[in-house]
Design a protein around this motif. Structure first.
Motif, PDB file in Angstrom:
ATOM      1  N   TYR A  36      -6.098  71.632 -64.281  1.00  0.00           N
ATOM      2  CA  TYR A  36      -5.764  71.094 -62.968  1.00  0.00           C
ATOM      3  C   TYR A  36      -6.175  72.146 -61.961  1.00  0.00           C
ATOM      4  O   TYR A  36      -5.504  73.162 -61.788  1.00  0.00           O
ATOM      5  N   LYS A  39      -6.099  76.012 -62.959  1.00  0.00           N
ATOM      6  CA  LYS A  39      -5.063  76.255 -63.950  1.00  0.00           C
ATOM      7  C   LYS A  39      -5.316  75.457 -65.223  1.00  0.00           C
ATOM      8  O   LYS A  39      -5.508  74.248 -65.186  1.00  0.00           O
ATOM      9  N   ILE A  41      -4.009  73.688 -68.324  1.00  0.00           N
ATOM     10  CA  ILE A  41      -2.747  73.075 -68.746  1.00  0.00           C
ATOM     11  C   ILE A  41      -2.697  72.897 -70.256  1.00  0.00           C
ATOM     12  O   ILE A  41      -1.659  73.072 -70.882  1.00  0.00           O
ATOM     13  N   ASN A  61       9.622  71.502 -71.221  1.00  0.00           N
ATOM     14  CA  ASN A  61       8.979  70.908 -70.051  1.00  0.00           C
ATOM     15  C   ASN A  61       7.851  71.813 -69.562  1.00  0.00           C
ATOM     16  O   ASN A  61       7.967  73.039 -69.574  1.00  0.00           O
ATOM     17  N   GLY A  62       6.745  71.174 -69.154  1.00  0.00           N
ATOM     18  CA  GLY A  62       5.627  71.942 -68.625  1.00  0.00           C
ATOM     19  C   GLY A  62       4.730  72.556 -69.668  1.00  0.00           C
ATOM     20  O   GLY A  62       3.868  73.384 -69.342  1.00  0.00           O
ATOM     21  N   SER A  63       4.881  72.148 -70.932  1.00  0.00           N
ATOM     22  CA  SER A  63       4.065  72.736 -71.998  1.00  0.00           C
ATOM     23  C   SER A  63       2.739  72.021 -72.196  1.00  0.00           C
ATOM     24  O   SER A  63       1.931  72.435 -73.033  1.00  0.00           O
ATOM     25  N   GLY A  64       2.488  70.938 -71.437  1.00  0.00           N
ATOM     26  CA  GLY A  64       1.203  70.247 -71.526  1.00  0.00           C
ATOM     27  C   GLY A  64       1.200  69.026 -72.413  1.00  0.00           C
ATOM     28  O   GLY A  64       0.135  68.441 -72.659  1.00  0.00           O
ATOM     29  N   THR A  67       0.080  65.787 -70.501  1.00  0.00           N
ATOM     30  CA  THR A  67      -1.315  65.957 -70.083  1.00  0.00           C
ATOM     31  C   THR A  67      -2.255  65.801 -71.272  1.00  0.00           C
ATOM     32  O   THR A  67      -3.311  65.172 -71.165  1.00  0.00           O
ATOM     33  N   LYS A 235       3.720  74.762 -76.787  1.00  0.00           N
ATOM     34  CA  LYS A 235       4.211  75.667 -75.750  1.00  0.00           C
ATOM     35  C   LYS A 235       3.009  76.268 -75.032  1.00  0.00           C
ATOM     36  O   LYS A 235       2.044  76.673 -75.669  1.00  0.00           O
TER      37      LYS A 235
END
Length: 275
Positions: A36, A39, A41, A61-64, A67, A235
């Protein structure tokens, strides 16, 4: 056992194949990365999912996770290669892609009051002939899929009148009606109570028996331990471990979630609890 190397060496998939004869590979992703802007991801992910397998993707959360699922569905720009039944998804026409992959996002916003049956029938659209319309068979398939997810009798209800959990089951029925080889499901049980979560996981197990596979992002590690054939722990955009539920240990869980864990055998299965 589940391979786990030093954290400095964790840079891709650590996978184990099941014993027994090889089954057709439904999904084969190689060196997939997603950015993105500047960055990264998802970093250099490789994974195979065989026919008959339900693979859960677990991670903070936010580990991809979401996506990565979008990249596999050709909904996010990526580097690397994704194949379904040996064919690159980039080479497939839109209709053929929709006959191969069904994707269910984590949240679906619906403001137009469509009937439930019309929502599920959209899953049949890739199979319609040119300028064709839904036939009796399509309606029967849609009604059967509604019944599978416990929503029989809701055909004529408006989608906007349903609860979040009911709406989630309707969109799962749409994916089932699409009759694809691969299901990509982002948190298919997130809005469901424990009873319906278990019921939906049993439905998925039944549906993938015949030359199908499912890759599901999940937040409930114990639901994954019970129902998934394999679990991918993710992660920082990397899959650090891919193994079956019996091979998951407290070390990898503690590393992935940054909190100590305890695992115990319970009623023929395993129960994982953060400490």
């Amino acid at each position: 056992m589940c391979f786990f190397v030093s954290f400095h060496e964790l840079d891709g998939v650590l996978a184990l194949s099941k014993s027994g004869p090889a089954r057709p590979i439904i999904l084969n992703a190689t060196d997939v990365s997603v950015y993105y802007g500047e960055k990264e991801i998802v970093h250099n992910v490789s994974i195979e999912v065989q026919s008959g397998e339900l693979v859960a993707i677990i991670g903070p959360n936010g580990s991809g996770k979401s996506t990565m699922l979008k990249a596999f569905a050709r909904l996010a720009d990526k580097k690397g290669e994704v194949k379904v039944l040996g064919q690159s998804i980039e080479s497939l026409a839109r209709k053929m892609l929709a006959r191969s992959i069904a994707y269910m996002p984590q949240k679906v916003q619906v403001t137009t009051p469509f009937r439930v049956i019309d929502i599920v029938l959209l899953g049949r659209y890739p199979w319609l002939p040119f300028l064709g319309d839904y036939g009796v068979k399509d309606v029967e398939i849609a009604q059967r899929c509604l019944s599978e997810v416990g929503m029989e009798g809701f055909d004529e209800r408006l989608i906007t009148t349903l609860s979040g959990g009911e709406m989630q089951r309707v969109f799962l029925a749409q994916c089932l009606a699409q009759d694809t080889s691969l299901l990509l499901l982002d948190e298919p049980t997130s809005a469901l109570d424990p009873k319906h979560s278990v019921a939906i996981m049993k439905v998925l197990q039944r549906c993938i028996k015949d030359e199908k596979a499912a890759l599901c992002v999940m937040h409930d590690i114990n639901l994954a331990l019970r129902f998934a054939d394999k679990i991918a722990l993710m992660k920082g955009g990397i899959i650090h471990c891919l193994c079956n539920s019996k091979e998951i240990d407290v070390d990898i869980l503690s590393y992935v979630f940054d909190v100590p864990w305890h695992i115990e055998e319970w009623q023929g299965g395993r129960l994982a609890v953060p400490l």
